[in-house]
Design a protein around this motif. Sequence first.
Motif, PDB file in Angstrom:
ATOM      1  N   UNK A 207      31.032  31.195  54.837  1.00  0.00           N
ATOM      2  CA  UNK A 207      29.968  30.710  53.984  1.00  0.00           C
ATOM      3  C   UNK A 207      30.272  30.916  52.515  1.00  0.00           C
ATOM      4  N   UNK A 208      29.573  30.161  51.664  1.00  0.00           N
ATOM      5  CA  UNK A 208      29.768  30.266  50.222  1.00  0.00           C
ATOM      6  C   UNK A 208      29.453  31.678  49.725  1.00  0.00           C
ATOM      7  N   UNK A 209      28.395  32.268  50.243  1.00  0.00           N
ATOM      8  CA  UNK A 209      27.997  33.596  49.771  1.00  0.00           C
ATOM      9  C   UNK A 209      29.060  34.641  50.071  1.00  0.00           C
ATOM     10  N   UNK A 210      29.719  34.502  51.224  1.00  0.00           N
ATOM     11  CA  UNK A 210      30.737  35.485  51.581  1.00  0.00           C
ATOM     12  C   UNK A 210      31.952  35.361  50.667  1.00  0.00           C
ATOM     13  N   UNK A 211      32.345  34.125  50.355  1.00  0.00           N
ATOM     14  CA  UNK A 211      33.432  33.929  49.392  1.00  0.00           C
ATOM     15  C   UNK A 211      33.030  34.505  48.042  1.00  0.00           C
ATOM     16  N   UNK A 212      31.767  34.336  47.678  1.00  0.00           N
ATOM     17  CA  UNK A 212      31.299  34.866  46.403  1.00  0.00           C
ATOM     18  C   UNK A 212      31.444  36.375  46.313  1.00  0.00           C
ATOM     19  N   UNK A 213      31.269  37.067  47.429  1.00  0.00           N
ATOM     20  CA  UNK A 213      31.443  38.520  47.444  1.00  0.00           C
ATOM     21  C   UNK A 213      32.870  38.900  47.068  1.00  0.00           C
ATOM     22  N   UNK A 214      33.854  38.170  47.621  1.00  0.00           N
ATOM     23  CA  UNK A 214      35.260  38.462  47.320  1.00  0.00           C
ATOM     24  C   UNK A 214      35.588  38.143  45.868  1.00  0.00           C
ATOM     25  N   UNK A 215      35.118  37.009  45.371  1.00  0.00           N
ATOM     26  CA  UNK A 215      35.413  36.623  43.991  1.00  0.00           C
ATOM     27  C   UNK A 215      34.756  37.585  43.004  1.00  0.00           C
ATOM     28  N   UNK A 216      33.550  38.018  43.324  1.00  0.00           N
ATOM     29  CA  UNK A 216      32.856  38.965  42.447  1.00  0.00           C
ATOM     30  C   UNK A 216      33.626  40.277  42.360  1.00  0.00           C
ATOM     31  N   UNK A 217      34.206  40.700  43.485  1.00  0.00           N
ATOM     32  CA  UNK A 217      35.009  41.927  43.511  1.00  0.00           C
ATOM     33  C   UNK A 217      36.244  41.777  42.630  1.00  0.00           C
ATOM     34  N   UNK A 218      36.944  40.659  42.756  1.00  0.00           N
ATOM     35  CA  UNK A 218      38.168  40.442  41.979  1.00  0.00           C
ATOM     36  C   UNK A 218      37.866  40.423  40.488  1.00  0.00           C
ATOM     37  N   UNK A 219      36.811  39.724  40.115  1.00  0.00           N
ATOM     38  CA  UNK A 219      36.441  39.649  38.707  1.00  0.00           C
ATOM     39  C   UNK A 219      36.007  41.023  38.190  1.00  0.00           C
ATOM     40  N   UNK A 220      35.340  41.806  39.029  1.00  0.00           N
ATOM     41  CA  UNK A 220      34.890  43.123  38.599  1.00  0.00           C
ATOM     42  C   UNK A 220      36.030  44.072  38.323  1.00  0.00           C
ATOM     43  N   UNK A 221      37.115  43.961  39.113  1.00  0.00           N
ATOM     44  CA  UNK A 221      38.242  44.890  38.987  1.00  0.00           C
ATOM     45  C   UNK A 221      39.306  44.356  38.030  1.00  0.00           C
ATOM     46  N   UNK A 222      39.539  43.038  38.053  1.00  0.00           N
ATOM     47  CA  UNK A 222      40.607  42.432  37.269  1.00  0.00           C
ATOM     48  C   UNK A 222      40.044  41.357  36.340  1.00  0.00           C
ATOM     49  N   UNK A 223      40.818  41.002  35.335  1.00  0.00           N
ATOM     50  CA  UNK A 223      40.434  39.915  34.429  1.00  0.00           C
ATOM     51  C   UNK A 223      40.938  38.615  35.031  1.00  0.00           C
ATOM     52  N   UNK A 224      40.050  37.869  35.683  1.00  0.00           N
ATOM     53  CA  UNK A 224      40.437  36.701  36.464  1.00  0.00           C
ATOM     54  C   UNK A 224      40.138  35.412  35.697  1.00  0.00           C
ATOM     55  N   UNK A 225      41.153  34.566  35.426  1.00  0.00           N
ATOM     56  CA  UNK A 225      40.913  33.279  34.757  1.00  0.00           C
ATOM     57  C   UNK A 225      40.037  32.372  35.619  1.00  0.00           C
ATOM     58  N   UNK A 226      39.129  31.672  34.998  1.00  0.00           N
ATOM     59  CA  UNK A 226      38.217  30.824  35.754  1.00  0.00           C
ATOM     60  C   UNK A 226      38.967  29.713  36.478  1.00  0.00           C
ATOM     61  N   UNK A 227      40.107  29.269  35.938  1.00  0.00           N
ATOM     62  CA  UNK A 227      40.867  28.220  36.608  1.00  0.00           C
ATOM     63  C   UNK A 227      41.338  28.663  37.982  1.00  0.00           C
ATOM     64  N   UNK A 228      41.718  29.933  38.109  1.00  0.00           N
ATOM     65  CA  UNK A 228      42.171  30.450  39.401  1.00  0.00           C
ATOM     66  C   UNK A 228      41.004  30.544  40.379  1.00  0.00           C
TER      67      UNK A 228
END
Length: 298
Positions: A207-228
Amino acid sequence: MREPNYHDLFFREMMAHPDAIADFIAYYLPAESAAALDAASAELLPGTFVDEKLREHRSDLIYRVRMKAGGMAHIYLILEHKSYVYELVCWQVMRYSNQTWEQDLKNGGTTLTPILPVVFYHGAKPWTVETTFSSLFDWQGREWLKPYTPEFRFHLCDLAKFRDEELKGGLRLRLALLTMKHIFDRRLNILWQRLIELFQNTPERIGVNFLGTALRYIVGVRDAPVQEIEKVIEATFPKEKEAAMTTLTRQWFQEGVQQGIQQGIQQGIQQGQHEATYKLALKLLSNRFGALNESAQA
């Protein structure tokens, strides 16, 4: 201000799901242990035994699992997410186990629940600490004391020991393991590529929400470009990219507003989720509408 514990938040959200823990039992515990447990019966118990001062680099989850031969056991899953290995981790595991057994006695039990302690490690440095309690002692000239000393071991699940293609389980668990394995990589593009390959090569969908959990984690720990971030969303939802991005942006915005109203800006896990949500939503909004001025960001 205290650094938000993004690792704890992600670990709890991902591993609390019944499918994820059932897969973990089946594929990542010793074969003898996995065969003796009814993985589908695993039930997450509330609470934590990790000291507050240690929570910035350690998280824990406790599951009650039915044994196939009868009776119950606990799986005590401890996540080590600091960049170095703590030499006395076995001592901490024993302390946590003792607190579990104290609960048995407080509840009127006359026997103790068996515990399988699992240390889950994804730190940047190789694991070098022994997994047995007896290794904490200097036995030179005192070997005769060994029979009088408690002994146990914990099962070590070190993600660095697995190649990416060796990670097993459903999409939910593999997403969690891949993300945690590569979150400290010097080059973040390795993680993005692995996630894209995972979604492209797996017929299962999340689901979209579950993917959002992973992306939120990556952005919280690392500086993630929006293009990626967009590439991962497109690989996951190739025909619904725009709808998925809109849903995620709305979700993160609503989470931030709700937490701001209900909880305020707090320290700890709530603040970590709030800040990661804000950072990721701001990236997507800026990409969609251009640079936001201070008023729009507020």
